[in-house]
Design an enzyme around this catalytic site. Structure first.
Site, PDB file in Angstrom:
ATOM      1  N   ASP A 164     -24.541 131.790 -15.997  1.00  0.00           N
ATOM      2  CA  ASP A 164     -24.776 132.324 -17.326  1.00  0.00           C
ATOM      3  C   ASP A 164     -25.785 133.464 -17.204  1.00  0.00           C
ATOM      4  O   ASP A 164     -26.849 133.292 -16.618  1.00  0.00           O
ATOM      5  CB  ASP A 164     -25.352 131.215 -18.216  1.00  0.00           C
ATOM      6  CG  ASP A 164     -24.676 131.163 -19.568  1.00  0.00           C
ATOM      7  OD1 ASP A 164     -24.733 132.182 -20.285  1.00  0.00           O
ATOM      8  OD2 ASP A 164     -24.109 130.110 -19.911  1.00  0.00           O
ATOM      9  N   ASP A 200     -23.882 135.856 -21.943  1.00  0.00           N
ATOM     10  CA  ASP A 200     -24.296 135.366 -23.252  1.00  0.00           C
ATOM     11  C   ASP A 200     -24.383 136.504 -24.276  1.00  0.00           C
ATOM     12  O   ASP A 200     -25.013 137.534 -24.002  1.00  0.00           O
ATOM     13  CB  ASP A 200     -25.676 134.709 -23.087  1.00  0.00           C
ATOM     14  CG  ASP A 200     -26.059 133.848 -24.278  1.00  0.00           C
ATOM     15  OD1 ASP A 200     -25.289 132.937 -24.615  1.00  0.00           O
ATOM     16  OD2 ASP A 200     -27.134 134.083 -24.860  1.00  0.00           O
ATOM     17  N   GLU A 238     -19.329 136.811 -23.775  1.00  0.00           N
ATOM     18  CA  GLU A 238     -19.316 136.092 -25.047  1.00  0.00           C
ATOM     19  C   GLU A 238     -19.438 137.155 -26.135  1.00  0.00           C
ATOM     20  O   GLU A 238     -20.481 137.805 -26.265  1.00  0.00           O
ATOM     21  CB  GLU A 238     -20.479 135.099 -25.110  1.00  0.00           C
ATOM     22  CG  GLU A 238     -20.309 134.120 -26.263  1.00  0.00           C
ATOM     23  CD  GLU A 238     -21.582 133.386 -26.649  1.00  0.00           C
ATOM     24  OE1 GLU A 238     -21.478 132.301 -27.231  1.00  0.00           O
ATOM     25  OE2 GLU A 238     -22.688 133.899 -26.387  1.00  0.00           O
ATOM     26  N   HIS A 277     -20.219 124.222 -25.195  1.00  0.00           N
ATOM     27  CA  HIS A 277     -21.473 123.526 -25.504  1.00  0.00           C
ATOM     28  C   HIS A 277     -22.021 123.868 -26.892  1.00  0.00           C
ATOM     29  O   HIS A 277     -23.022 123.290 -27.305  1.00  0.00           O
ATOM     30  CB  HIS A 277     -22.511 123.863 -24.432  1.00  0.00           C
ATOM     31  CG  HIS A 277     -22.868 125.327 -24.445  1.00  0.00           C
ATOM     32  ND1 HIS A 277     -21.962 126.312 -24.119  1.00  0.00           N
ATOM     33  CD2 HIS A 277     -24.005 125.959 -24.800  1.00  0.00           C
ATOM     34  CE1 HIS A 277     -22.541 127.484 -24.247  1.00  0.00           C
ATOM     35  NE2 HIS A 277     -23.775 127.310 -24.659  1.00  0.00           N
ATOM     36  N   ASP A 278     -21.409 124.823 -27.571  1.00  0.00           N
ATOM     37  CA  ASP A 278     -21.874 125.200 -28.919  1.00  0.00           C
ATOM     38  C   ASP A 278     -20.960 124.673 -30.018  1.00  0.00           C
ATOM     39  O   ASP A 278     -21.258 124.868 -31.201  1.00  0.00           O
ATOM     40  CB  ASP A 278     -21.897 126.727 -29.078  1.00  0.00           C
ATOM     41  CG  ASP A 278     -22.961 127.405 -28.239  1.00  0.00           C
ATOM     42  OD1 ASP A 278     -24.011 126.782 -27.994  1.00  0.00           O
ATOM     43  OD2 ASP A 278     -22.737 128.558 -27.825  1.00  0.00           O
TER      44      ASP A 278
HETATM   45  O1  TEU Z   1     -24.279 131.387 -28.291  1.00  0.00           O
HETATM   46  C1  TEU Z   1     -24.071 132.445 -29.191  1.00  0.00           C
HETATM   47  C2  TEU Z   1     -23.778 131.924 -30.546  1.00  0.00           C
HETATM   48  O2  TEU Z   1     -24.713 131.524 -31.205  1.00  0.00           O
HETATM   49  C3  TEU Z   1     -22.390 131.857 -31.088  1.00  0.00           C
HETATM   50  O3  TEU Z   1     -21.552 132.607 -30.307  1.00  0.00           O
HETATM   51  C4  TEU Z   1     -21.941 130.459 -31.239  1.00  0.00           C
HETATM   52  O4  TEU Z   1     -20.602 130.483 -31.560  1.00  0.00           O
HETATM   53  C5  TEU Z   1     -22.757 129.782 -32.301  1.00  0.00           C
HETATM   54  O5  TEU Z   1     -23.832 129.132 -31.658  1.00  0.00           O
HETATM   55  C6  TEU Z   1     -22.006 128.777 -33.113  1.00  0.00           C
HETATM   56  O6  TEU Z   1     -22.813 128.208 -34.064  1.00  0.00           O
HETATM   57  C7  TEU Z   1     -24.921 131.630 -27.077  1.00  0.00           C
HETATM   58  C8  TEU Z   1     -25.048 130.331 -26.311  1.00  0.00           C
HETATM   59  O7  TEU Z   1     -23.766 129.855 -25.993  1.00  0.00           O
HETATM   60  C9  TEU Z   1     -25.870 129.374 -27.121  1.00  0.00           C
HETATM   61  O8  TEU Z   1     -25.944 128.113 -26.531  1.00  0.00           O
HETATM   62  C10 TEU Z   1     -27.246 129.984 -27.275  1.00  0.00           C
HETATM   63  O9  TEU Z   1     -28.025 129.182 -28.119  1.00  0.00           O
HETATM   64  C11 TEU Z   1     -27.191 131.393 -27.850  1.00  0.00           C
HETATM   65  O10 TEU Z   1     -26.204 132.207 -27.230  1.00  0.00           O
HETATM   66  C12 TEU Z   1     -28.513 132.096 -27.667  1.00  0.00           C
HETATM   67  O11 TEU Z   1     -28.716 132.398 -26.320  1.00  0.00           O
END
Ligand code: TEU
Ligand code: CA
Length: 537
Positions: free
Chosen positions: A98, A199, A250, A314-315
């Site tokens: 990442d 990210d 992302e 994971h989100d």
């Molecule tokens: O996530 C980015 C993000 O906030 C969105 O793309 C996501 O779909 C959202 O969280 C949904 O509610 C990335 C990481 O994957 C995440 O775990 C981190 O918290 C965030 O960036 C900040 O680095």
């Protein structure tokens, strides 16, 4: 399109802190990942994506980095990482990391130095603004806070953060900062990693016009701002082009036309992307919308850029809970959803536990949740006078913790994840739902993933073939064709709790994979079939 190893690869995402704990401290660790490499290989994946394991105060589970060059204690040591990488390579697995360079932790030495004084040399590594009318510069929100501006009382200026207050955004306009990032990327690539998941990479460039927005809750103003493509082209030129690596960005808030700008092969930016038209914009299953999204992205990228397919990470809440049926039809539904991600155009991603059909959780109280996005939003809404129970209930389904509960290996205490106290509660259904059980059964979700992956690997048609939606208007049945060089696959999915008649002609086609036992033409609930036919000799 040009053949490359990564277009043909299946990625397995390891959220290491919830994967396997080998020292009893309750956190998964890199050693745990290493021990399970043969498991990932057995599944059939080609690439392992590791979520951030760099030194971090862990306000956002490692996405707030305080040292890009060191491993956080919970994860282990650099030696552990090197061993993991070596062993992965030895059994033919690639490893991507990442890359979190939109922001750092507020405890990163750069930020501490930047904050120390207005004329600190590193002040410009971050983004500062004077107060406007004695308050925040505008009405913009951040992902995890009511404002994207936080006052630094010492200097009297605000700093900008797209996520939590503890995650100040880096200023990509600063040339020296960009060079620091490129240096760090080379450090990991020189160690031998095979690429990056980047990210929120389309947030690097910030909006210049600071006027208030009409709807601050629509966060699209944080992304896709002018300058972003220059940064990515520079990153490609300075770093990426010198390595045989893959990159997946992302990229929230993009249509196919905008997405293409990031992955068009001739533009030399990124290899592929995660768009969020499903994960962020389709809260529950919506067949017609899903089909339209797939058609649009296929047409939008076809022949020019490569897509990625995922339904959870994971989100986002576990796919079988959010988009399928995690009750009576859980097994069939988990297999059907897998069929989608592995046969639609683009690279398939498997999020740990998905391969056994793990489900979301409902914990009883906000105290059981750790997700900073959920907790901050809860605090904000309750402070605004809303009913705590109502707020809690509304945030539960989409809480990021749904997908962060520990991996369910066995029916032993704590699902075999740890011998200690897990950092996050185990989903109580582990007793029946676990890897050991799935490995014993021939008809398990795990076994189906294996077959699906093998099928895709043995037929370029499923990777490079054309795509055609046969039933764009059908609300329950999904049917599409992938075709290449005289081989045609027809994928038929009954995405519903009722049996359905097969409304397309598959005369002469042979079923090569099916997720339930059924000899009738009529499809059972959540049935998935893959038909194959040679169309030329
Ligand atoms: O996530 C980015 C993000 O906030 C969105 O793309 C996501 O779909 C959202 O969280 C949904 O509610 C990335 C990481 O994957 C995440 O775990 C981190 O918290 C965030 O960036 C900040 O680095
Ligand atoms: Ca541990």
């Amino acid at each position: 399109m040009k053949r490359t190893w990564w277009k043909e690869a299946v990625v397995y995402q390891v959220y290491w802190r919830s994967f396997l704990d080998t020292n009893g401290d309750g956190y998964g660790d890199l050693e745990g990942v290493r021990q399970k490499l043969p498991y990932i290989k057995e599944l059939g994946a080609d690439v392992v994506w590791l979520n951030p394991f760099y030194v971090s105060p862990d306000r956002d589970n490692g996405y707030d980095i305080a040292d890009y060059y060191q491993v956080m204690d919970e994860a282990g040591t650099m030696k552990d990482f090197e061993r993991l990488l070596d062993e992965a390579h030895a059994i033919g697995l690639k490893v991507i990391l990442d890359l979190v360079v939109n922001h750092t932790s507020d405890e990163h030495p750069w930020f501490l130095e930047a904050k120390a004084s207005k004329d600190a040399p590193k002040r410009d590594y971050y983004i500062w603004h004077d107060p406007v009318d004695g308050g925040v510069p505008n009405n913009w929100r951040s992902y995890f806070a009511p404002s994207c501006w936080e006052l630094d009382s010492q200097s009297g200026q605000y700093y900008y953060h797209s996520f939590a207050v503890e995650q100040p955004d880096l200023n990509w306009e600063n040339e020296e900062l960009r060079q620091e990032i490129y240096r760090m990327m080379r450090f990991w690539l020189d160690k031998g990693i095979d690429g990056f998941r980047m990210d929120v990479i389309n947030l690097l460039a910030k909006r210049k016009d600071l006027s208030d927005v009409a709807n601050p809750y629509d966060l699209s103003y944080l992304a896709n701002n002018p300058g972003i493509h220059e940064y990515l082209q520079e990153m490609h030129e300075e770093v990426l082009q010198h390595y045989d690596c893959m990159t997946v960005g992302e990229i929230p808030f993009v249509t196919p036309a905008e997405g293409l700008l990031y992955v068009d092969e001739s533009r030399r930016e990124l290899d592929t992307l995660f768009h969020f038209q499903i994960a962020d914009e389709m809260p529950t299953w919506d067949m017609l919308r899903f089909k339209a999204i797939q058609r649009d992205w296929y047409e939008g990228l076809n022949g020019r850029g490569w897509n990625s397919q995922f339904l959870n990470n994971h989100d986002h809440t576990r796919q079988v809970t959010r988009y399928g049926n995690d009750g009576e039809h859980r097994v069939a539904s988990a297999k059907l959803l897998a069929t989608l991600t592995h046969t639609l155009p683009g690279m398939p991603y498997i999020y740990q536990g998905e391969e056994i059909g793990m489900t979301g959780v409902t914990f009883d109280s906000i105290d059981d949740y750790q997700d900073i996005a959920m907790r901050n939003r809860y605090a904000e809404e309750v402070a605004n006078g809303r009913d705590p129970e109502e707020v809690f209930a509304s945030l539960q389904l989409l809480s990021r913790d749904n997908s962060r509960t520990p991996m369910q290996w066995t029916d032993e205490p704590q699902a075999g994840f740890t011998t200690g106290v897990p950092w996050m509660r185990v989903n109580p259904n582990y007793y029946e739902l676990n890897v050991a059980t799935d490995l014993e059964r021939e008809d398990s979700v795990f076994r189906y993933y294996q077959q699906l992956i093998q099928l895709r690997k043995s037929h370029e048609t499923l990777i490079y073939g054309t795509f055609e939606d046969l039933l764009p208007e059908d609300e329950f049945l999904h049917a599409y064709v992938r075709e290449l060089d005289g081989t045609r696959f027809t994928i038929v999915l009954n995405h519903s709790d009722e049996p359905r008649d097969l409304s397309i002609d598959v005369e002469g086609d042979k079923i090569v994979l099916q997720n339930v036992k059924n000899d009738e033409a009529r499809l059972l609930p959540h049935e998935a079939r893959i038909y194959m036919k040679k169309t030329a000799i």
